[in-house]
Design a protein around this motif. Structure first.
Motif, PDB file in Angstrom:
ATOM      1  N   ARG A  29      64.683  13.745 -98.861  1.00  0.00           N
ATOM      2  CA  ARG A  29      63.753  12.715 -99.323  1.00  0.00           C
ATOM      3  C   ARG A  29      63.438  12.960-100.796  1.00  0.00           C
ATOM      4  NH1 ARG A  29      58.448  12.457 -95.889  1.00  0.00           N
ATOM      5  NH2 ARG A  29      58.428  14.703 -96.302  1.00  0.00           N
ATOM      6  N   SER A  30      63.090  11.897-101.497  1.00  0.00           N
ATOM      7  CA  SER A  30      62.700  12.045-102.903  1.00  0.00           C
ATOM      8  C   SER A  30      61.635  11.023-103.249  1.00  0.00           C
ATOM      9  CB  SER A  30      63.900  11.877-103.842  1.00  0.00           C
ATOM     10  OG  SER A  30      64.326  10.521-103.887  1.00  0.00           O
ATOM     11  N   VAL A  31      60.820  11.382-104.215  1.00  0.00           N
ATOM     12  CA  VAL A  31      59.770  10.518-104.755  1.00  0.00           C
ATOM     13  C   VAL A  31      59.945  10.486-106.263  1.00  0.00           C
ATOM     14  CG1 VAL A  31      57.285  10.292-105.139  1.00  0.00           C
ATOM     15  CG2 VAL A  31      58.142  10.967-102.894  1.00  0.00           C
ATOM     16  N   LEU A  32      59.973   9.296-106.828  1.00  0.00           N
ATOM     17  CA  LEU A  32      60.120   9.134-108.278  1.00  0.00           C
ATOM     18  C   LEU A  32      58.940   8.347-108.822  1.00  0.00           C
ATOM     19  CD1 LEU A  32      63.251   8.258-110.348  1.00  0.00           C
ATOM     20  CD2 LEU A  32      61.209   6.852-110.616  1.00  0.00           C
ATOM     21  N   VAL A  33      58.376   8.818-109.926  1.00  0.00           N
ATOM     22  CA  VAL A  33      57.291   8.120-110.617  1.00  0.00           C
ATOM     23  C   VAL A  33      57.595   8.097-112.098  1.00  0.00           C
ATOM     24  CG1 VAL A  33      54.854   8.228-111.313  1.00  0.00           C
ATOM     25  CG2 VAL A  33      55.496   8.629-108.932  1.00  0.00           C
ATOM     26  N   TRP A  34      57.419   6.947-112.706  1.00  0.00           N
ATOM     27  CA  TRP A  34      57.564   6.790-114.159  1.00  0.00           C
ATOM     28  C   TRP A  34      56.365   5.989-114.635  1.00  0.00           C
ATOM     29  CZ3 TRP A  34      62.881   6.033-116.820  1.00  0.00           C
ATOM     30  CH2 TRP A  34      62.724   6.003-118.218  1.00  0.00           C
ATOM     31  N   CYS A  35      55.565   6.589-115.483  1.00  0.00           N
ATOM     32  CA  CYS A  35      54.355   5.931-115.978  1.00  0.00           C
ATOM     33  C   CYS A  35      54.377   5.895-117.497  1.00  0.00           C
ATOM     34  CB  CYS A  35      53.101   6.663-115.496  1.00  0.00           C
ATOM     35  SG  CYS A  35      51.561   5.840-115.971  1.00  0.00           S
ATOM     36  N   GLU A  36      53.982   4.759-118.042  1.00  0.00           N
ATOM     37  CA  GLU A  36      53.924   4.592-119.490  1.00  0.00           C
ATOM     38  C   GLU A  36      52.679   3.793-119.842  1.00  0.00           C
ATOM     39  OE1 GLU A  36      56.430   1.643-121.670  1.00  0.00           O
ATOM     40  OE2 GLU A  36      57.365   3.461-122.452  1.00  0.00           O
ATOM     41  N   ARG A  37      51.948   4.293-120.836  1.00  0.00           N
ATOM     42  CA  ARG A  37      50.751   3.595-121.274  1.00  0.00           C
ATOM     43  C   ARG A  37      50.470   3.994-122.712  1.00  0.00           C
ATOM     44  NH1 ARG A  37      46.125   1.561-118.538  1.00  0.00           N
ATOM     45  NH2 ARG A  37      44.329   1.398-119.907  1.00  0.00           N
ATOM     46  N   TYR A  38      50.170   3.027-123.558  1.00  0.00           N
ATOM     47  CA  TYR A  38      49.873   3.286-124.955  1.00  0.00           C
ATOM     48  C   TYR A  38      48.530   2.662-125.302  1.00  0.00           C
ATOM     49  CZ  TYR A  38      54.713   4.738-125.336  1.00  0.00           C
ATOM     50  OH  TYR A  38      55.904   5.401-125.153  1.00  0.00           O
ATOM     51  N   GLU A  39      47.597   3.532-125.736  1.00  0.00           N
ATOM     52  CA  GLU A  39      46.267   3.097-126.147  1.00  0.00           C
ATOM     53  C   GLU A  39      45.655   2.218-125.065  1.00  0.00           C
ATOM     54  OE1 GLU A  39      44.904   4.516-128.593  1.00  0.00           O
ATOM     55  OE2 GLU A  39      46.702   5.497-129.329  1.00  0.00           O
ATOM     56  N   THR A  40      45.346   0.956-125.375  1.00  0.00           N
ATOM     57  CA  THR A  40      44.678   0.072-124.423  1.00  0.00           C
ATOM     58  C   THR A  40      45.636  -0.931-123.799  1.00  0.00           C
ATOM     59  OG1 THR A  40      44.093  -1.452-126.221  1.00  0.00           O
ATOM     60  CG2 THR A  40      42.486   0.257-125.644  1.00  0.00           C
ATOM     61  N   SER A  41      46.953  -0.747-123.980  1.00  0.00           N
ATOM     62  CA  SER A  41      47.913  -1.686-123.411  1.00  0.00           C
ATOM     63  C   SER A  41      47.965  -1.525-121.893  1.00  0.00           C
ATOM     64  CB  SER A  41      49.295  -1.442-124.009  1.00  0.00           C
ATOM     65  OG  SER A  41      49.737  -0.137-123.678  1.00  0.00           O
ATOM     66  N   PRO A  42      48.396  -2.574-121.168  1.00  0.00           N
ATOM     67  CA  PRO A  42      48.495  -2.458-119.710  1.00  0.00           C
ATOM     68  C   PRO A  42      49.439  -1.333-119.305  1.00  0.00           C
ATOM     69  CG  PRO A  42      48.704  -4.748-120.405  1.00  0.00           C
ATOM     70  CD  PRO A  42      48.765  -3.905-121.652  1.00  0.00           C
ATOM     71  N   VAL A  43      49.125  -0.691-118.200  1.00  0.00           N
ATOM     72  CA  VAL A  43      49.926   0.414-117.738  1.00  0.00           C
ATOM     73  C   VAL A  43      51.234  -0.099-117.137  1.00  0.00           C
ATOM     74  CG1 VAL A  43      48.917   0.466-115.428  1.00  0.00           C
ATOM     75  CG2 VAL A  43      49.871   2.560-116.404  1.00  0.00           C
ATOM     76  N   SER A  44      52.307   0.659-117.323  1.00  0.00           N
ATOM     77  CA  SER A  44      53.558   0.433-116.610  1.00  0.00           C
ATOM     78  C   SER A  44      53.720   1.597-115.644  1.00  0.00           C
ATOM     79  CB  SER A  44      54.741   0.379-117.579  1.00  0.00           C
ATOM     80  OG  SER A  44      54.683  -0.760-118.398  1.00  0.00           O
ATOM     81  N   PHE A  45      53.753   1.294-114.364  1.00  0.00           N
ATOM     82  CA  PHE A  45      53.811   2.342-113.336  1.00  0.00           C
ATOM     83  C   PHE A  45      54.902   1.966-112.359  1.00  0.00           C
ATOM     84  CE2 PHE A  45      52.750   4.779-109.630  1.00  0.00           C
ATOM     85  CZ  PHE A  45      52.159   5.943-110.114  1.00  0.00           C
ATOM     86  N   HIS A  46      55.917   2.815-112.279  1.00  0.00           N
ATOM     87  CA  HIS A  46      57.051   2.572-111.389  1.00  0.00           C
ATOM     88  C   HIS A  46      57.126   3.678-110.354  1.00  0.00           C
ATOM     89  CE1 HIS A  46      61.079   1.397-110.080  1.00  0.00           C
ATOM     90  NE2 HIS A  46      61.436   2.664-110.203  1.00  0.00           N
ATOM     91  N   PHE A  47      57.271   3.295-109.087  1.00  0.00           N
ATOM     92  CA  PHE A  47      57.369   4.250-107.985  1.00  0.00           C
ATOM     93  C   PHE A  47      58.529   3.846-107.086  1.00  0.00           C
ATOM     94  CE2 PHE A  47      56.578   4.619-103.428  1.00  0.00           C
ATOM     95  CZ  PHE A  47      56.561   5.988-103.271  1.00  0.00           C
ATOM     96  N   SER A  48      59.267   4.859-106.602  1.00  0.00           N
ATOM     97  CA  SER A  48      60.294   4.581-105.592  1.00  0.00           C
ATOM     98  C   SER A  48      60.384   5.762-104.636  1.00  0.00           C
ATOM     99  CB  SER A  48      61.658   4.320-106.243  1.00  0.00           C
ATOM    100  OG  SER A  48      62.203   5.520-106.776  1.00  0.00           O
ATOM    101  N   TYR A  49      60.743   5.432-103.403  1.00  0.00           N
ATOM    102  CA  TYR A  49      60.917   6.444-102.360  1.00  0.00           C
ATOM    103  C   TYR A  49      62.316   6.284-101.781  1.00  0.00           C
ATOM    104  CZ  TYR A  49      60.722   8.633 -97.763  1.00  0.00           C
ATOM    105  OH  TYR A  49      61.000   9.390 -96.657  1.00  0.00           O
ATOM    106  N   CYS A  50      63.053   7.428-101.674  1.00  0.00           N
ATOM    107  CA  CYS A  50      64.432   7.397-101.199  1.00  0.00           C
ATOM    108  C   CYS A  50      64.628   8.402-100.065  1.00  0.00           C
ATOM    109  CB  CYS A  50      65.402   7.731-102.334  1.00  0.00           C
ATOM    110  SG  CYS A  50      65.335   6.587-103.729  1.00  0.00           S
TER     111      CYS A  50
END
Length: 506
Positions: free
Chosen positions: A381-402
């Motif tokens: 099993r694996s869990v992947l998370v990628w998060c990106e956020r700059y100052e007050t911009s909306p967050v980018s949050f990516h999650f996947s489960y394999c």
């Protein structure tokens, strides 16, 4: 060339005039003393300091200081009142007493100070070659000094050995060694810390402190630990104080404030979880990680990077904005339930290995490489998370489960929108509509925190906070996690045109 001025316009509460010492040859401002008596007391200390190396220089003061020094040495080994022993040794050192600085620097080094001891003895003396010199070299490299001046003061034979030692420390291949059971504990602790179990590593070291063996009478602390690239970050100044407060050495097991393994040293560390990644004190806005169950860190690194592991890297050494290119490596470690000793040979079904990096390239949701699928091949099993956020911009949050090399479900919150799962149904506990009710627009990163906490609870996973933020972990070059644009996908290209050189005479 030196003038002393008693100033009747500068009087203390006792009516004594201040004294100023002006050294015309120094180019500096005068030194002020509270009174003539204060000046004479300072000169008395200086007089002893100038003559302390003379074996025939003996008087009532030197005998009292030597007795105080010996009491401080024994009290240090017994773990008694660290600050009092530092003061006693500092007083003896100011008076130039032999051995005082050698002992004093061991205590202050364990407490986080960077002070050199350069005295008699070559590298064949283990206190010099295995304790003092490695620490001095490591401190210089950490401070950005790549040519330690004191190497040139060594004997010719020692210079070659010291240079080789410097290369090992620079390449982060140096390993601290110690005799006896404590040395065996150091080896075990290094393997724990190497893969991220820094809490377990510290408990291993702490439990063996009573078995520590000094190289000689003037050896009072294992300061060489601080030069070890893996264990050095584990021994914080607070833990260094704990070392000094623990009775160690032959015949001292019953003395001191408390022994190793006493109250305050839990039998098992509480998992850090994942939500600590949102801590504002981290000052990090972008990160990514993959957690894979039942793989060793080396196996996971091989699947994602395909190459051999790199030497241990600190957090700062993988930051692309710290003078390092965007191709900086990810760091590799081991954590999770069942992890009693963070071994590279992790049995399947126990624990999760991870690949983690802060400060990654811009997130592009439709072009993420299948890192989770690679990590879960072969029934895992694996869990992947990628998060990106700059100052007050909306967050980018990516999650996947394999599972078993196949993605089971995922979600992406990006640009103020929530993208539905691209495969199977997302469990209720990970429903992005509940975790990100404002689609990532929250200014306090609340949705990100809720998502990380939910992932941690759902899969029982955690990332070791201390190891990632302050420790050193093996690294791997995974390459870009973003695939090149495919057919029909837009590309942005920059072309720089240089004007032709003007013709001569124009």
């Amino acid at each position: 060339m030196t003038d002393l001025l008693l100033d009747p316009g500068d009087v203390n509460a006792e009516g004594e005039w201040a004294l100023y010492v002006y050294r015309g040859w120094s180019g500096e401002y005068p030194d002020r003393f509270e009174s003539f008596g204060a000046f004479m007391r300072a000169k008395y200390v200086e007089f002893h300091g100038d003559n302390g190396a003379d074996a025939g220089f003996v008087n009532e003061t030197t005998r009292a200081l030597d007795a105080s020094l010996e009491r401080a040495r024994l009290a240090t080994l017994a773990g008694e009142d660290v600050d009092r022993q530092v003061e006693a040794l500092a007083e003896a050192m100011r008076h130039g007493r032999p051995r005082a600085r050698e002992l004093y620097v061991q205590l202050t080094t364990m407490l986080g100070s960077s002070e050199y001891f350069h005295g008699p003895g070559g590298l064949e003396d283990p206190l010099v070659g295995k304790e003092f010199l490695p620490v001095a070299l490591a401190q210089d490299l950490h401070a950005g000094k790549d040519d330690p001046w004191f190497l040139r003061t060594l004997d010719e034979g020692d210079q070659d050995r010291a240079t080789a030692l410097l290369e090992r420390i620079r390449a982060r291949t140096y390993e601290y060694e110690a005799p006896g059971p404590f040395g065996e504990a150091v080896v075990a602790a290094r393997e724990q810390a190497r893969w991220g179990d820094t809490e377990g590593a510290w408990r291993t070291v702490e439990a063996a402190l009573a078995d520590w063996e000094p190289y000689g009478d003037d050896h009072v602390a294992p300061i060489g630990l601080l030069a070890d690239p893996i264990l050095g970050p584990v021994v914080t100044p607070e833990r260094g104080r704990r070392v000094l407060s623990t009775p160690r050495g032959a015949g001292l097991a019953g003395r001191g404030d408390s022994g190793a393994g006493a109250a305050g040293s839990p039998d098992a560390a509480v998992p850090d979880g994942l939500a600590w990644l949102v801590d504002p004190a981290r000052n990090q806005h972008s990160y990514r990680f993959v957690l894979a169950e039942g793989l060793s860190p080396t196996e996971l690194a091989g699947r994602l990077g395909g190459g051999s592991l790199l030497p241990p890297h600190s957090h700062a050494e993988t930051r692309p904005w710290a003078g390092i290119t965007r191709d900086a490596p990810d760091r590799v470690g081991f954590c999770g339930p069942g992890n009693e000793a963070a071994r590279d040979e992790a049995p399947r079904g126990l624990g999760w290995s991870f690949v983690f990096r802060d400060g990654v390239e811009p997130f592009q949701p439709h072009r993420v490489r299948p890192m989770g699928e690679k990590a879960s091949q072969g029934g895992g099993r694996s869990v992947l998370v990628w998060c990106e956020r700059y100052e007050t911009s909306p967050v980018s949050f990516h999650f996947s489960y394999c599972e078993d090399g196949q993605e089971r479900y995922r979600f992406t919150v990006s640009g103020g929108t929530r993208e539905p799962s691209g495969s199977g149904a997302v469990p209720d506990a990970l429903d992005p509509r509940l975790l990100f009710p404002d689609a990532g627009r929250e200014g306090d990163r609340g949705g990100e925190r809720r998502a990380l906490a939910a992932i941690s609870e759902t899969f029982g996973v955690s990332l070791p906070r201390f190891a990632i933020q302050h420790g050193r972990l093996p690294a791997v070059m995974t390459g870009s996690w973003i695939r090149p644009p495919g057919r029909g996908e837009a590309r942005l290209m920059f072309v720089r045109h240089r004007p032709s050189a003007p013709e001569s005479g124009s």
